[in-house]
Motif scaffolding. Structure first.
Motif, short mmCIF file in Angstrom:
data_model
loop_
_atom_site.label_atom_id
_atom_site.label_comp_id
_atom_site.label_asym_id
_atom_site.label_seq_id
_atom_site.Cartn_x
_atom_site.Cartn_y
_atom_site.Cartn_z
N LEU A 89 0.82 -1.20 0.00
CA LEU A 89 0.00 0.00 0.00
C LEU A 89 0.86 1.26 0.00
CD1 LEU A 89 -2.88 1.20 0.18
CD2 LEU A 89 -2.64 1.11 2.68
N LEU A 90 1.94 1.24 0.81
CA LEU A 90 2.84 2.39 0.87
C LEU A 90 3.50 2.63 -0.48
CD1 LEU A 90 4.26 4.57 2.55
CD2 LEU A 90 6.00 2.85 3.16
N CYS A 91 3.93 1.56 -1.13
CA CYS A 91 4.55 1.70 -2.46
C CYS A 91 3.57 2.31 -3.47
CB CYS A 91 5.03 0.34 -2.95
SG CYS A 91 6.46 -0.31 -2.05
N LEU A 92 2.32 1.86 -3.39
CA LEU A 92 1.31 2.42 -4.30
C LEU A 92 1.14 3.92 -4.09
CD1 LEU A 92 -1.57 -0.24 -4.30
CD2 LEU A 92 -0.12 0.43 -6.23
N TYR A 93 1.01 4.33 -2.83
CA TYR A 93 0.78 5.75 -2.54
C TYR A 93 2.00 6.61 -2.89
CZ TYR A 93 -3.67 4.76 -0.25
OH TYR A 93 -4.98 4.40 0.00
N VAL A 94 3.22 6.07 -2.64
CA VAL A 94 4.43 6.82 -2.99
C VAL A 94 4.52 6.99 -4.50
CG1 VAL A 94 6.96 6.74 -3.04
CG2 VAL A 94 5.73 6.20 -0.92
N THR A 95 4.25 5.91 -5.24
CA THR A 95 4.28 5.99 -6.71
C THR A 95 3.23 6.97 -7.22
OG1 THR A 95 4.97 3.67 -6.80
CG2 THR A 95 4.14 4.66 -8.84
N SER A 96 2.04 6.93 -6.60
CA SER A 96 0.97 7.86 -6.98
C SER A 96 1.40 9.30 -6.75
CB SER A 96 -0.29 7.54 -6.18
OG SER A 96 -1.29 8.51 -6.43
N ALA A 97 2.05 9.56 -5.62
CA ALA A 97 2.50 10.92 -5.31
C ALA A 97 3.55 11.39 -6.30
CB ALA A 97 3.05 10.98 -3.88
N LEU A 98 4.47 10.49 -6.68
CA LEU A 98 5.51 10.85 -7.65
C LEU A 98 4.89 11.16 -9.01
CD1 LEU A 98 8.33 8.26 -6.80
CD2 LEU A 98 8.35 10.74 -6.37
N MET A 99 3.93 10.34 -9.42
CA MET A 99 3.25 10.59 -10.70
C MET A 99 2.50 11.92 -10.66
SD MET A 99 3.77 8.24 -12.92
CE MET A 99 4.56 6.63 -12.99
N ASN A 100 1.89 12.22 -9.54
CA ASN A 100 1.17 13.48 -9.38
C ASN A 100 2.13 14.66 -9.44
OD1 ASN A 100 -1.31 14.82 -9.01
ND2 ASN A 100 -0.86 15.13 -6.85
N LEU A 101 3.32 14.49 -8.84
CA LEU A 101 4.33 15.54 -8.86
C LEU A 101 4.80 15.81 -10.29
CD1 LEU A 101 6.26 17.42 -7.25
CD2 LEU A 101 7.86 15.51 -7.15
#
Length: 604
Positions: A89-101
């Motif tokens: 779950l943490l990996c998903l959210y970190v990847t999502s944040a990077l994509m959003n950035l």
């Protein structure tokens, strides 16, 4: 010239929302790579976010089952498995944040480049616009298009595109996840969509006209502010401060009315959508409890579904906000495209290969009117030899300044022709034609900067020594050196930190350094006292030496030495000759001259 109020009627006409959006899409087509990558990142970010609640629900289910097994004494909590799920779950959210950035960085750069390009095109457009546009439109309205409308467009574009893509993606993704959890609860949630859409359409239609009107009135307000600043001395002299404030209050009130109505309708979106979302939330909790009791779904599924309900209604709310931003975007973009689509000057001809300009000018049966049904110049003909000084006199409205505008090709003649060295003006490229002219006008135009920079404006490559030589020739060197900093003295915005006569001498120095074969002096001494006029007149006499000069003057004593005086009345030459010849005729020129002499305005 009409003020900012002059555009009020036009602002009420119907607007082409779809057409404007299509134009905007075509306009940003060259940014397609950045746009596509940004959209892809936004979609990926949403997908990773959408998967999160379902995975978190698995952790919750695992924890609940472990607790139940521990209580029953049949097992224990598997923290390793829970830790693995949470790590995923943490990996998903970190990847999502990077994509959003990444998408935020790309989209911000894209919108700023679009705004940069628009401002450049607007300024370039200004240089291609006919003079008639500036004489019939408010400066403040054009400024509002360059500043307010482009800024509004940039901000709305940055937010609306991203939110539109992410909201649609989130709705589709969340809907799919809800169906995978429980079709029954998903169906209940979907029932709220038509209600939301109806409310959104009602609010958007109500707010659309107010957003459009707000942008238009903002241009009028800017125009009034600009006029009030530039005309502050006149306002104070005539004690019109209260009237100026009252005129501003009218448009400010209109802006307030449109602003609060548009923002009010825009603000209705959030509470309406929250109300609908809460209804769906309550229904899901009740139905989910019965399904859990029946063993149809797990506790983790209920937790995940409750999160999905929030995630489902949130993008619908965002879409309603996007609709408002799109209205603002469309209103601003339409005003920008409207300006960029204004008619430009007729295309330039390719200037033929010509020897250096001698300054021979011919007006042949010239006919002209600013509007088709009102002719100002009826049948004007005149031959001017190189190096001659031609004075043009006549009452106000006789067409004196209009002739000079035609000579500079700010306007083209309706009939007849004007030639320089035997070549029709319309056969010149405008830049090549105007490179043969220098002008000294009644209204001195100096920009914020040093005196040296203002004089060098006449010829960008002039050296400091040439600048100072031009100032000496214009009799401006002495007063310049008395100023703090001399030639590096900084003029303010209106050059009001030097006198009117000094400003005029600086424009004469600018004409000196330009060193053009044809000179236009348009009432260059009309705003100064007699003593200053004599000084300016001596500078202009030196400037006219060896140049073909056209002098427009109301003070007839200043043109007594002209080689030829043309007397205009109602757009026609009624008399021509030297000063002495015209006085001897005892005609219209003598009447004008004697009237000035009788008023004490001239001396023979």
């Amino acid at each position: 010239m009409p003020g900012p109020m002059g555009r009020g009627a036009a602002s009420e006409r119907a607007k082409d929302f779809k057409g404007t959006i299509k134009k905007l899409i075509a306009y940003i087509a060259h940014e397609r790579v950045a746009l596509v990558v940004s959209i892809a990142c936004a979609i990926a970010s949403v997908i990773f976010n959408v998967l999160g609640p379902r995975i978190l629900g698995q952790a919750t289910t695992e924890l609940f089952n472990g607790l139940a097994a521990k209580v029953m004494g049949t097992g224990s909590i598997d923290f390793t498995k829970i830790g693995y799920i949470l790590s995923m779950l943490l990996c998903l959210y970190v990847t999502s944040a990077l994509m959003n950035l990444v998408q935020g960085w790309l989209m911000t750069g894209l919108t700023q480049r679009v705004c940069y390009r628009m401002r450049r095109e607007i300024i370039a457009k200004v240089d291609r616009m006919p003079l008639s546009y500036f004489e019939t439109n408010s400066v403040g309205d054009v400024m509002s298009r360059v500043t307010n409308d482009v800024d509004t467009l940039g901000q709305s574009l940055n937010q609306s595109v991203t939110q539109l893509i992410t909201s649609i993606t989130q709705i589709i993704g969340v809907a799919a996840m809800m169906l995978s959890v429980s079709p029954i609860m998903a169906g209940m949630t979907f029932l709220t969509v038509p209600v939301s859409l109806v409310l959104v359409v009602v609010v958007v239609r109500s707010s659309q006209r107010y957003f459009r009107r707000q942008q238009s009135i903002l241009g009028m307000v800017d125009g009034i502010i600009e006029e009030s600043f530039s005309g502050q001395s006149v306002i104070k002299v005539f004690n019109r401060e209260e009237r100026a404030v009252a005129d501003f209050d009218v448009q400010n009130r209109n802006l307030y009315e449109s602003g609060w109505r548009s923002q009010f309708f825009s603000g209705l979106m959030q509470p309406i959508m929250n109300f609908v979302a809460n209804l769906a939330y309550v229904a899901v909790v009740i139905v989910g409890a019965f399904l859990a009791i029946a063993g149809t779904i797990t506790l983790g599924d209920i937790q995940a579904f409750m999160q999905y309900v929030r995630n489902f209604t949130q993008p619908i709310t965002q879409l309603s906000q996007v609709s408002n931003m799109l209205q603002m975007l469309s209103a601003a973009a339409e005003r920008v495209f409207e300006f960029l689509g204004e008619p430009e000057e007729t295309p330039d001809a390719a200037t033929p290969e010509l020897p250096p300009c001698r300054g021979e000018v011919d007006f042949e049966h010239v006919r002209f009117g600013y509007t088709p049904n009102k002719t100002i110049i009826h049948d004007f003909s005149c031959h001017v030899e190189p190096g001659q000084t031609v004075a043009i006199v006549g009452p106000t409205g006789a067409g004196k300044t209009t002739l000079m505008k035609l000579l500079m090709r700010f306007y083209d003649v309706n009939a007849g022709s004007i030639t320089v060295d035997g070549v029709d003006l319309r056969d010149y490229a405008r830049d090549d034609l105007r490179a043969n002219f220098a002008m000294v006008l009644q209204d001195t135009w100096l920009f914020t900067g040093t005196i040296r920079e203002n004089i060098r404006y006449g010829r960008a490559g002039a050296s400091d020594e040439e600048v100072e030589a031009a100032a000496r020739a214009a009799l401006a060197d002495h007063f310049i050196r008395t100023l703090p900093g001399g030639y590096d003295f900084e003029l303010n915005e209106d050059a009001s930190n030097v006198s009117q006569g000094q400003r005029q001498l600086l424009t004469i120095a600018r004409a000196f350094i330009a060193d053009r074969p044809i000179l236009i002096l348009d009432e260059a001494t009309s705003n100064v006292d007699t003593r200053t006029e004599e000084r300016i007149q001596r500078a202009m006499d030196a400037l006219m030496q060896g140049r073909t000069s056209f002098v427009i003057a109301h003070r007839l004593s200043t043109i007594r030495n002209a080689d030829k005086i043309l007397v205009l009345r109602d757009g026609d030459i009624v008399e021509s000759g030297t000063h002495e010849e015209l006085l001897a005729k005892n005609g219209f020129y003598a009447e004008l001259y004697n009237a000035q002499f009788a008023e004490g305005g001239e001396e023979d």
